[in-house]
Design a protein around this motif. Structure first.
Motif, PDB file in Angstrom:
ATOM      1  N   ALA A 139       1.081  -1.418   0.462  1.00  0.00           N
ATOM      2  CA  ALA A 139      -0.046   0.395  -0.188  1.00  0.00           C
ATOM      3  C   ALA A 139       1.263   1.579   0.075  1.00  0.00           C
ATOM      4  CB  ALA A 139      -1.127  -0.139   1.563  1.00  0.00           C
ATOM      5  N   CYS A 140       1.944   0.607   0.653  1.00  0.00           N
ATOM      6  CA  CYS A 140       3.008   3.002   0.523  1.00  0.00           C
ATOM      7  C   CYS A 140       3.405   2.628  -0.596  1.00  0.00           C
ATOM      8  CB  CYS A 140       3.983   2.234   1.340  1.00  0.00           C
ATOM      9  SG  CYS A 140       3.326   1.678   3.223  1.00  0.00           S
ATOM     10  N   TYR A 141       3.802   1.216  -1.247  1.00  0.00           N
ATOM     11  CA  TYR A 141       4.164   2.150  -2.655  1.00  0.00           C
ATOM     12  C   TYR A 141       3.080   2.090  -4.013  1.00  0.00           C
ATOM     13  CZ  TYR A 141       8.742  -0.272  -1.273  1.00  0.00           C
ATOM     14  OH  TYR A 141       9.141  -0.658  -0.425  1.00  0.00           O
ATOM     15  N   ALA A 142       1.993   1.605  -3.506  1.00  0.00           N
ATOM     16  CA  ALA A 142       0.853   2.403  -4.320  1.00  0.00           C
ATOM     17  C   ALA A 142       0.302   3.595  -4.120  1.00  0.00           C
ATOM     18  CB  ALA A 142      -0.085   0.975  -4.086  1.00  0.00           C
ATOM     19  N   SER A 143       0.574   3.848  -3.248  1.00  0.00           N
ATOM     20  CA  SER A 143      -0.440   5.297  -2.971  1.00  0.00           C
ATOM     21  C   SER A 143      -0.127   6.163  -3.763  1.00  0.00           C
ATOM     22  CB  SER A 143       0.575   5.643  -1.047  1.00  0.00           C
ATOM     23  OG  SER A 143       1.355   5.456  -1.498  1.00  0.00           O
ATOM     24  N   HIS A 144       0.068   6.321  -4.470  1.00  0.00           N
ATOM     25  CA  HIS A 144       0.099   7.376  -5.395  1.00  0.00           C
ATOM     26  C   HIS A 144      -1.065   8.806  -5.717  1.00  0.00           C
ATOM     27  CE1 HIS A 144       1.133   9.712  -9.125  1.00  0.00           C
ATOM     28  NE2 HIS A 144       2.237   9.910  -8.908  1.00  0.00           N
ATOM     29  N   PRO A 145      -1.103   9.444  -5.587  1.00  0.00           N
ATOM     30  CA  PRO A 145      -2.525  10.593  -5.861  1.00  0.00           C
ATOM     31  C   PRO A 145      -3.079  10.074  -6.499  1.00  0.00           C
ATOM     32  CG  PRO A 145      -0.081  12.194  -5.109  1.00  0.00           C
ATOM     33  CD  PRO A 145       0.375  10.443  -6.012  1.00  0.00           C
ATOM     34  N   SER A 146      -2.511   9.477  -7.752  1.00  0.00           N
ATOM     35  CA  SER A 146      -3.499   9.977  -9.166  1.00  0.00           C
ATOM     36  C   SER A 146      -4.572   8.025  -8.869  1.00  0.00           C
ATOM     37  CB  SER A 146      -3.094   9.039 -10.466  1.00  0.00           C
ATOM     38  OG  SER A 146      -2.178   8.272 -10.357  1.00  0.00           O
ATOM     39  N   ARG A 147      -3.686   7.333  -7.959  1.00  0.00           N
ATOM     40  CA  ARG A 147      -4.944   5.939  -7.769  1.00  0.00           C
ATOM     41  C   ARG A 147      -5.756   6.261  -6.717  1.00  0.00           C
ATOM     42  NH1 ARG A 147      -2.684   0.740 -10.795  1.00  0.00           N
ATOM     43  NH2 ARG A 147      -4.077   1.805 -12.301  1.00  0.00           N
ATOM     44  N   GLU A 148      -6.449   5.759  -6.737  1.00  0.00           N
ATOM     45  CA  GLU A 148      -7.603   5.614  -5.082  1.00  0.00           C
ATOM     46  C   GLU A 148      -8.017   4.275  -4.653  1.00  0.00           C
ATOM     47  OE1 GLU A 148     -11.575   7.030  -2.731  1.00  0.00           O
ATOM     48  OE2 GLU A 148     -11.229   7.469  -5.111  1.00  0.00           O
ATOM     49  N   ALA A 149      -8.388   3.348  -5.853  1.00  0.00           N
ATOM     50  CA  ALA A 149      -8.748   1.809  -5.412  1.00  0.00           C
ATOM     51  C   ALA A 149      -7.215   1.386  -5.739  1.00  0.00           C
ATOM     52  CB  ALA A 149      -9.560   1.718  -7.061  1.00  0.00           C
ATOM     53  N   MET A 150      -6.621   0.670  -4.314  1.00  0.00           N
ATOM     54  CA  MET A 150      -5.479   0.428  -4.792  1.00  0.00           C
ATOM     55  C   MET A 150      -5.756  -1.281  -5.221  1.00  0.00           C
ATOM     56  SD  MET A 150      -2.812   2.008  -1.292  1.00  0.00           S
ATOM     57  CE  MET A 150      -3.269   3.320  -1.343  1.00  0.00           C
ATOM     58  N   LEU A 151      -7.196  -1.620  -4.783  1.00  0.00           N
ATOM     59  CA  LEU A 151      -6.461  -3.918  -4.919  1.00  0.00           C
ATOM     60  C   LEU A 151      -7.212  -4.105  -6.107  1.00  0.00           C
ATOM     61  CD1 LEU A 151      -7.511  -4.604  -0.746  1.00  0.00           C
ATOM     62  CD2 LEU A 151      -4.768  -4.275  -2.035  1.00  0.00           C
ATOM     63  N   PHE A 152      -7.981  -3.521  -6.314  1.00  0.00           N
ATOM     64  CA  PHE A 152      -8.873  -3.830  -7.947  1.00  0.00           C
ATOM     65  C   PHE A 152      -9.045  -2.437  -8.751  1.00  0.00           C
ATOM     66  CE2 PHE A 152     -10.073  -6.565  -4.002  1.00  0.00           C
ATOM     67  CZ  PHE A 152     -10.568  -7.804  -4.788  1.00  0.00           C
ATOM     68  N   ASP A 153      -9.539  -2.931  -9.748  1.00  0.00           N
ATOM     69  CA  ASP A 153      -9.848  -2.118 -10.567  1.00  0.00           C
ATOM     70  C   ASP A 153     -11.384  -1.352 -10.250  1.00  0.00           C
ATOM     71  OD1 ASP A 153     -11.313  -0.897 -12.852  1.00  0.00           O
ATOM     72  OD2 ASP A 153      -9.693  -1.177 -14.179  1.00  0.00           O
ATOM     73  N   PRO A 154     -11.977  -0.641  -9.888  1.00  0.00           N
ATOM     74  CA  PRO A 154     -12.719  -0.525  -9.510  1.00  0.00           C
ATOM     75  C   PRO A 154     -14.107  -0.782 -10.748  1.00  0.00           C
ATOM     76  CG  PRO A 154     -12.305   1.753  -9.861  1.00  0.00           C
ATOM     77  CD  PRO A 154     -11.065   0.876  -9.776  1.00  0.00           C
ATOM     78  N   ASP A 155     -13.841  -0.478 -11.945  1.00  0.00           N
ATOM     79  CA  ASP A 155     -14.934  -0.492 -12.937  1.00  0.00           C
ATOM     80  C   ASP A 155     -14.917  -2.265 -13.676  1.00  0.00           C
ATOM     81  OD1 ASP A 155     -15.617   2.630 -13.102  1.00  0.00           O
ATOM     82  OD2 ASP A 155     -13.853   2.413 -14.379  1.00  0.00           O
ATOM     83  N   GLN A 370     -19.731  -7.792  -5.872  1.00  0.00           N
ATOM     84  CA  GLN A 370     -18.653  -6.945  -5.674  1.00  0.00           C
ATOM     85  C   GLN A 370     -17.789  -5.896  -6.250  1.00  0.00           C
ATOM     86  OE1 GLN A 370     -18.116  -8.891  -3.009  1.00  0.00           O
ATOM     87  NE2 GLN A 370     -16.493 -10.004  -3.302  1.00  0.00           N
ATOM     88  N   ARG A 371     -18.294  -5.542  -7.006  1.00  0.00           N
ATOM     89  CA  ARG A 371     -18.207  -4.305  -7.451  1.00  0.00           C
ATOM     90  C   ARG A 371     -19.336  -3.180  -7.091  1.00  0.00           C
ATOM     91  NH1 ARG A 371     -20.298  -4.289 -12.718  1.00  0.00           N
ATOM     92  NH2 ARG A 371     -18.861  -5.273 -13.325  1.00  0.00           N
ATOM     93  N   ARG A 372     -20.103  -3.309  -7.146  1.00  0.00           N
ATOM     94  CA  ARG A 372     -20.862  -1.919  -5.383  1.00  0.00           C
ATOM     95  C   ARG A 372     -20.070  -2.480  -4.467  1.00  0.00           C
ATOM     96  NH1 ARG A 372     -27.013  -1.907  -7.907  1.00  0.00           N
ATOM     97  NH2 ARG A 372     -26.486  -2.052  -9.908  1.00  0.00           N
ATOM     98  N   ALA A 373     -19.794  -3.667  -3.326  1.00  0.00           N
ATOM     99  CA  ALA A 373     -19.666  -3.686  -2.499  1.00  0.00           C
ATOM    100  C   ALA A 373     -18.166  -3.263  -2.377  1.00  0.00           C
ATOM    101  CB  ALA A 373     -19.405  -5.195  -2.338  1.00  0.00           C
ATOM    102  N   TYR A 374     -16.905  -3.094  -3.029  1.00  0.00           N
ATOM    103  CA  TYR A 374     -15.863  -2.752  -3.251  1.00  0.00           C
ATOM    104  C   TYR A 374     -15.583  -0.935  -3.314  1.00  0.00           C
ATOM    105  CZ  TYR A 374     -11.171  -1.669  -4.381  1.00  0.00           C
ATOM    106  OH  TYR A 374      -9.431  -1.247  -4.502  1.00  0.00           O
ATOM    107  N   ARG A 375     -17.076  -0.822  -4.627  1.00  0.00           N
ATOM    108  CA  ARG A 375     -16.927   0.958  -4.563  1.00  0.00           C
ATOM    109  C   ARG A 375     -17.410   2.201  -3.519  1.00  0.00           C
ATOM    110  NH1 ARG A 375     -19.442   1.936 -10.243  1.00  0.00           N
ATOM    111  NH2 ARG A 375     -17.875   0.808 -11.851  1.00  0.00           N
TER     112      ARG A 375
END
Length: 388
Positions: A139-155, A370-375
């Motif tokens: 999460a530290c490495y993935a915490s770029h401001p351009s990306r909110e969703a780190m674990l899944f593509d929310p779409d 799951q998409r609804r849940a993750y969003r």
């Protein structure tokens, strides 16, 4: 649910509840979350299950009057717990009894500020904590401001486990796991509250601090690593913690809301904060609470409570994915960590296997659901299909 010590601590409050409300309080330990919510007025559960309960429509939103209560004093709860861990779909759905997050336990010299292949920080490899250990690094490495969703593509709900932040994190974790350590040099490890056992390598003079951060973050848009001016720390939420919510099945909703307000309020916070490994003092007024956070032979001062509150005030955070079947997702990720750290599997391949397992679990649960849940986990409104 599945927390006998906490249930006993709440049951010891029956007399106080009777004096405060004139009502009776019956407490039981449940093994099944759905059955527990269907057969009670209030359910106390691990915070990673908030999404499952909400998607099954088993909880009532916390009433505005409760949130504004002076007895509850929600403003006293640490920011990340108050603003994110108890909220789902942008709505406060439960109240916190205590929300631990992993910290760094160490002895000897102070640990490094940044993650790396030579950081020497041991990670737990048993059970779901192996998955959490990877998440706190990645999460530290993935915490770029351009990306909110780190674990899944929310779409698409495609897992992002095979991307560079996760591969780098697992390479480092496996590298540290394979290093031989000199006992005289001290030790450091990722740790949660464990009030029943000995510290296991961290002596009585051990210390605790925030976990390391990242010296660089990955920009997925430009496919490049960007250096940070200071360690980029990210707090993991919902890896543990206990929340109390009012069930949709309750026929005593007014009393149930009074009960969750009372249990989570300042009056009982000190007594419940050390009742089990699933809770900890996440109120700023308790940051000096003495807590035997690594068992009777570990440090018992206020360092744990103070560092925990600091962790829960960091700007960066990621939640354990509060989606349907979260434990099965964690099991698949933990298996990948053990495969790389113990069995020598290439980290990239281990993560590909975990991503395939996540895809299968998402298909099984229903990709749209799951998409609804993750969003909703990301803070967007929970929009469920209408019930028949």
């Amino acid at each position: 649910m599945n927390d006998a010590p906490l249930a006993q601590a709440i049951e010891r409050l029956r007399g106080e509840w009777r004096a405060a409300s004139g009502g009776e309080l019956d407490v039981f330990v449940a093994q099944d979350l759905t059955q527990a919510a269907a057969g009670s007025d209030v359910v106390v559960f691990a915070s990673r299950y908030l999404g499952e309960l909400c998607c099954a429509r088993l909880l009532r939103p916390i009433r505005a009057g409760v949130l504004e209560s002076e007895d509850l004093a929600l403003h006293d709860v640490a920011p990340l717990a108050r603003q994110h861990e108890i909220r789902y779909g942008g709505v406060t759905m439960a109240l916190p009894l205590g929300c631990p997050t992993p910290l760094l336990a160490y002895a000897g010299e102070a640990p490094p500020d940044m993650w790396g292949p030579q950081d020497g920080v041991a990670s737990p490899l048993e059970g779901p904590q192996a998955a959490y250990a990877l998440l706190v690094r990645a999460a530290c490495y993935a915490s770029h401001p351009s990306r909110e969703a780190m674990l899944f593509d929310p779409d698409s709900m495609a897992p992002r486990l095979t991307e560079q932040p996760f591969v780098r994190a697992l390479e480092e974790l496996a590298s540290v796991a394979g290093q031989k350590k000199d006992p005289a040099a001290g030790a450091s490890r990722v740790a949660w509250p464990d009030r029943t056992s000995k510290p296991g390598g961290i002596g009585r003079e051990g210390e605790v601090s925030l976990l390391p951060g990242a010296g660089a973050v990955y920009n997925a848009i430009s496919d490049a690593w960007e250096a940070t001016e200071s360690p980029r720390r990210v707090t993991l939420l919902a890896s543990s913690g206990r929340l109390a919510g009012v069930t949709a099945a309750s026929r005593n909703a007014a009393s149930a809301f009074r009960l969750v307000e009372w249990l989570a309020g300042r009056e009982n916070a000190r007594q419940l904060a050390t009742a089990s490994p699933g809770v900890a003092a996440s109120r700023t007024s308790l940051r000096r609470l003495s807590d035997p956070w690594l068992g009777p032979d570990g440090p018992s001062g206020s360092a744990f409570s103070s560092e925990l509150n600091d962790a829960l005030a960091q700007p960066g955070y990621v939640t354990t994915p509060r989606i349907i079947g979260v434990d099965r997702y964690l099991e698949a990720l933990a298996a990948a960590v053990r495969s790389a750290a113990r069995d020598g599997a290439p980290p990239a391949q281990a993560l590909q296997d975990a991503a395939a397992a996540w895809e299968a679990l998402t298909e099984e649960a229903g990709r749209d659901l799951q998409r609804r849940a993750y969003r909703a986990d990301l803070g967007q409104p929970l929009l469920l299909p209408k019930q028949d």
